[in-house]
Scaffold this active site. Sequence first.
Site: not given
Length: 180
Positions: A13-17
Amino acid sequence: MANDREIATLGGGCFWCTEAVYQDLRGVEKVQSGYSGGHVANPTYEEVCGKRTGHAEVVQVTFDPSVVTFRELLEVFFTVHDPTTPDRQGADVGPQYRSAVFYHSPQQKAVAEEVIRDVNERQLWGAPVVTEVTEFTEFYPAESYHDDYFRRNPYQGYCQVVIAPKVSKFRKQYLEKLKA
């Protein structure tokens, strides 16, 4: 990079997470957000979000396998994102958010397939895992403003609502594996 280090390329999913979780894991030396699995060279964030490049948002994790194994990286991976929803993580929808393991060796492929079988057999998510297991071909680093996003923006809305709970869950479940 030392010769005894390995690389894992994971789309959760979101690479920030995903970046925020792996930065805290003992044995992980570097986490770089970027793009893999597409057909356009050097894509931008806007192009990837436009859903026409074929890329997934990924993190490339450089790790010391004598401290943390690839299997352990995947156990964390399958804990901190939902691997049962095609092209989706929560409210983030699109092929760039798909669950993917881009393996760097036949051994990584075998471990990924084994961990997925285990997750399915234990019915950890109540639905079958749809994570793609694909041979790694190319990694394009994300723009620098994505680096350390959660650490630099802890009070931003997305960070508070989406990332912080994932990081908290990870820290609670893997307390003994956290960096000092």
